[in-house]
Design a protein around this motif. Sequence first.
Motif, PDB file in Angstrom:
ATOM      1  N   PRO A 145      23.615  61.499  49.932  1.00 63.42           N
ATOM      2  CA  PRO A 145      22.598  62.069  49.044  1.00 63.42           C
ATOM      3  C   PRO A 145      22.201  63.503  49.364  1.00 63.42           C
ATOM      4  N   ASP A 146      22.442  63.980  50.598  1.00 65.52           N
ATOM      5  CA  ASP A 146      22.138  65.381  50.896  1.00 65.52           C
ATOM      6  C   ASP A 146      22.971  66.325  50.030  1.00 65.52           C
ATOM      7  N   ASN A 147      24.135  65.867  49.593  1.00 63.46           N
ATOM      8  CA  ASN A 147      24.949  66.689  48.691  1.00 63.46           C
ATOM      9  C   ASN A 147      24.217  66.986  47.387  1.00 63.46           C
ATOM     10  N   ASN A 148      23.291  66.098  47.009  1.00 58.25           N
ATOM     11  CA  ASN A 148      22.537  66.297  45.767  1.00 58.25           C
ATOM     12  C   ASN A 148      21.673  67.553  45.818  1.00 58.25           C
TER      13      ASN A 148
ATOM     14  N   THR B 219      13.850  70.487  38.846  1.00 59.32           N
ATOM     15  CA  THR B 219      14.957  70.211  39.760  1.00 59.32           C
ATOM     16  C   THR B 219      14.831  68.785  40.283  1.00 59.32           C
ATOM     17  N   ASN B 220      15.914  68.027  40.160  1.00 65.04           N
ATOM     18  CA  ASN B 220      15.902  66.642  40.619  1.00 65.04           C
ATOM     19  C   ASN B 220      15.831  66.571  42.144  1.00 65.04           C
ATOM     20  N   SER B 221      15.249  65.499  42.627  1.00 66.41           N
ATOM     21  CA  SER B 221      15.169  65.268  44.068  1.00 66.41           C
ATOM     22  C   SER B 221      16.423  64.539  44.542  1.00 66.41           C
ATOM     23  N   LYS B 222      16.733  64.683  45.811  1.00 64.99           N
ATOM     24  CA  LYS B 222      18.001  64.178  46.323  1.00 64.99           C
ATOM     25  C   LYS B 222      18.097  62.651  46.304  1.00 64.99           C
ATOM     26  N   ASP B 223      16.956  61.969  46.262  1.00 65.44           N
ATOM     27  CA  ASP B 223      16.956  60.502  46.366  1.00 65.44           C
ATOM     28  C   ASP B 223      16.868  59.796  45.021  1.00 65.44           C
TER      29      ASP B 223
ATOM     30  N   ILE C 216      36.827  66.015  40.810  1.00 66.39           N
ATOM     31  CA  ILE C 216      36.426  65.621  42.157  1.00 66.39           C
ATOM     32  C   ILE C 216      34.907  65.582  42.251  1.00 66.39           C
ATOM     33  N   VAL C 217      34.377  64.476  42.778  1.00 67.93           N
ATOM     34  CA  VAL C 217      32.962  64.385  43.134  1.00 67.93           C
ATOM     35  C   VAL C 217      32.901  64.175  44.641  1.00 67.93           C
ATOM     36  N   VAL C 218      32.380  65.166  45.322  1.00 67.41           N
ATOM     37  CA  VAL C 218      32.378  65.159  46.784  1.00 67.41           C
ATOM     38  C   VAL C 218      31.576  63.963  47.300  1.00 67.41           C
ATOM     39  N   GLY C 219      32.217  63.188  48.152  1.00 61.01           N
ATOM     40  CA  GLY C 219      31.562  62.017  48.724  1.00 61.01           C
ATOM     41  C   GLY C 219      31.779  60.744  47.942  1.00 61.01           C
ATOM     42  N   VAL C 220      32.345  60.865  46.736  1.00 54.56           N
ATOM     43  CA  VAL C 220      32.555  59.689  45.889  1.00 54.56           C
ATOM     44  C   VAL C 220      34.040  59.356  45.762  1.00 54.56           C
ATOM     45  N   ASN C 221      34.825  60.289  45.221  1.00 50.10           N
ATOM     46  CA  ASN C 221      36.260  60.020  45.137  1.00 50.10           C
ATOM     47  C   ASN C 221      37.081  60.926  46.048  1.00 50.10           C
ATOM     48  N   ARG C 222      36.412  61.736  46.842  1.00 49.80           N
ATOM     49  CA  ARG C 222      37.068  62.498  47.899  1.00 49.80           C
ATOM     50  C   ARG C 222      36.025  62.884  48.938  1.00 49.80           C
ATOM     51  N   PHE C 223      36.464  63.106  50.164  1.00 50.01           N
ATOM     52  CA  PHE C 223      35.569  63.461  51.279  1.00 50.01           C
ATOM     53  C   PHE C 223      34.517  62.376  51.515  1.00 50.01           C
ATOM     54  N   LYS C 224      34.976  61.143  51.522  1.00 50.43           N
ATOM     55  CA  LYS C 224      34.071  60.006  51.714  1.00 50.43           C
ATOM     56  C   LYS C 224      33.731  59.852  53.189  1.00 50.43           C
ATOM     57  N   GLN C 225      32.673  59.110  53.454  1.00 49.36           N
ATOM     58  CA  GLN C 225      32.361  58.705  54.818  1.00 49.36           C
ATOM     59  C   GLN C 225      31.941  57.247  54.810  1.00 49.36           C
ATOM     60  N   ALA C 226      32.307  56.553  55.852  1.00 49.76           N
ATOM     61  CA  ALA C 226      32.112  55.098  55.885  1.00 49.76           C
ATOM     62  C   ALA C 226      30.647  54.714  55.968  1.00 49.76           C
ATOM     63  N   GLU C 227      29.905  55.402  56.822  1.00 42.77           N
ATOM     64  CA  GLU C 227      28.504  55.014  57.021  1.00 42.77           C
ATOM     65  C   GLU C 227      27.632  55.584  55.902  1.00 42.77           C
TER      66      GLU C 227
ATOM     67  N   GLU D  15      23.951  56.945  54.568  1.00 44.81           N
ATOM     68  CA  GLU D  15      22.727  57.561  55.083  1.00 44.81           C
ATOM     69  C   GLU D  15      21.525  56.725  54.667  1.00 44.81           C
ATOM     70  N   HIS D  16      20.561  56.613  55.563  1.00 49.10           N
ATOM     71  CA  HIS D  16      19.356  55.842  55.256  1.00 49.10           C
ATOM     72  C   HIS D  16      18.281  56.780  54.712  1.00 49.10           C
ATOM     73  N   LEU D  17      17.712  56.407  53.568  1.00 50.49           N
ATOM     74  CA  LEU D  17      16.619  57.161  52.977  1.00 50.49           C
ATOM     75  C   LEU D  17      15.395  56.268  52.861  1.00 50.49           C
ATOM     76  N   GLU D  18      14.241  56.851  53.092  1.00 47.77           N
ATOM     77  CA  GLU D  18      12.991  56.118  52.880  1.00 47.77           C
ATOM     78  C   GLU D  18      12.708  56.121  51.377  1.00 47.77           C
ATOM     79  N   ALA D  19      12.921  54.992  50.732  1.00 53.72           N
ATOM     80  CA  ALA D  19      12.740  54.919  49.278  1.00 53.72           C
ATOM     81  C   ALA D  19      11.260  54.799  48.930  1.00 53.72           C
ATOM     82  N   HIS D  20      10.912  55.397  47.801  1.00 57.96           N
ATOM     83  CA  HIS D  20       9.535  55.275  47.304  1.00 57.96           C
ATOM     84  C   HIS D  20       9.354  53.865  46.721  1.00 57.96           C
TER      85      HIS D  20
END
Length: 555
Positions: free
Chosen positions: A337-340, A361-365, A459-470, A472-477
């Motif tokens: 989500p930091d990519n957002n 501007t949209n928020s990252k979460d 290409i969407v970074v983090g979705v169909n390329r440049f993925k990561q297994a773990e 990220e944890h976000l504190e949801a509202h």
Amino acid sequence: MDIHVSKNAEEWRKTTARKVADKTAARKATFETSSNIEVPDLVSAEDLADWDAQTQLGYPGEFPFTRGIRPGMYRSRLWTMRQYAGFATAEESNRRYHYLLSQGTTGLSVAFDLPTQMGYDADHPFSEGEVGRVGVSISSLEDMQVLLHGLPLERISTSMTINATASILLALYIAVAKKQGTDIKKLSGTIQNDLLKEYIARGTYIYPPQHSMRIITDIFSYCSEHLPQWNTISISGYHIREAGATAAQEIAFTLANAIAYVEAALAAGLDVDTFAGQLSFFFNSHNNLFEEVAKFRAARRMWAQIMRERFHAKDPRSLMLRFHTQTAGSTLTAQQPDNNIVRTAYQALAAVLGGTQSLHTNSKDEALSLPTEETARLALRTQQVLGYETGVADVVDPLAGSYYVETLTNKLEQSAWEYIQQIDALGGSVRAIEHGYMQAQIEEAAYTYQLALEKEQNIVVGVNRFKQAEREHLEAHAIDPAIEARQAQKLADLRQRRDNTLVAQKLQALEQTAQGTGNLMPAIVEAVEAYATLGEVSDTMRRIFGEQQEFRSIE
């Protein structure tokens, strides 16, 4: 060795560029924008051979407004910085508004929950499980008084994202302003009030089109007399784009809907220059930076031509396409989500380079939940850095004259006109919606885009390329599920305290107005001032107007 200098682009391709092309393959077989416009390797003066700067570009603040609607644009005043907010109860949302204002927000943008959008009180069976979930729950004047408590309504601009019940929410806003002693002629803000795009792309409609159009034009007429600074409609391409439309379709379908609203107002007997200056627009800012800049410029130029040539507007204000922009929610990803934050910053840059009047501007979460205070503040800071640190606001339309931007603006305009001609041939927006034309075009564009993602052509970074297994944890509202019962109890208490005889009289007067041809707004304002609830007002009009069922193609 002689130094070669090409005389034109074709010579450059055959010489300098050819040497590199023979050794290095291009990243992709074809380069295209979202609107399937081919992106050439180079754009030069030859591509603008038939381009006339005087008629197609002009100067800022002058027809055809390609370069912006104000001469000074952001040199005199930055765009209005809004943050879309509203959740749970009026009390909680009010706290968030005061927080955002303290952080430098210059305009409020109110989100309402689904029951409020659909004309149901918080205690209605259809509201179960949805109260306060995607926006604030507003069922009565008491709720609206709490929502706006302590806010300087004469000094801030308030945008309300509301459509089917826009007349009721505007009436509630007016009633609160009166109670605060505010001169309602000084109120500034916007109601979305765009039902045609609801039929096309979103679905929060109540009444059939003919009755929705009546309510909309009644609002035009009422505000031209009583709220001269209020934007009576925000004709939205945002949701059309979110549903999968291309940039060219976003322009075309939005302007086609705007044409339908103007035609409806003229048919109702209004003079174009009495209401056209209060029309506003709402666009999406997507990922392809230059296409988005070109889209905003093309839309401005097209609208000026439509209003002058089609509707013979005389007031320059009637020709100005004033618009709010929101960064693209559909591009936000739950993965990384930091990519957002980065996506949103570039989208905001496109909106500003394109000359927007206000920006959210949209928020990252937001792919996961409603934004927290921290992420909402960071989204606001993104705008503030853009406005105060980058220098992009210091010159009017800095990309004017760019070979690529001007060529792309022309191509987008041409494509959008072709769509509008097809809509006109079907009989206008309402008939095109009934035929399912716009819906089908959007579905096809969305399918094409999804296919390109799956094939990794896009290409969407983090979705169909440049993925990561773990993940990220976000504190949801989090929304307290107990608010539904609290809202229902507040309504029960209100119905006991209010003068129910007066409420019945005001609702009966509204019903009689709905059965006739009078303007609905005064009757709605009087009803909510007597503390008739949003659901009661909606149900009164439902009995007369009926409800629209899902559109199915009549072909």
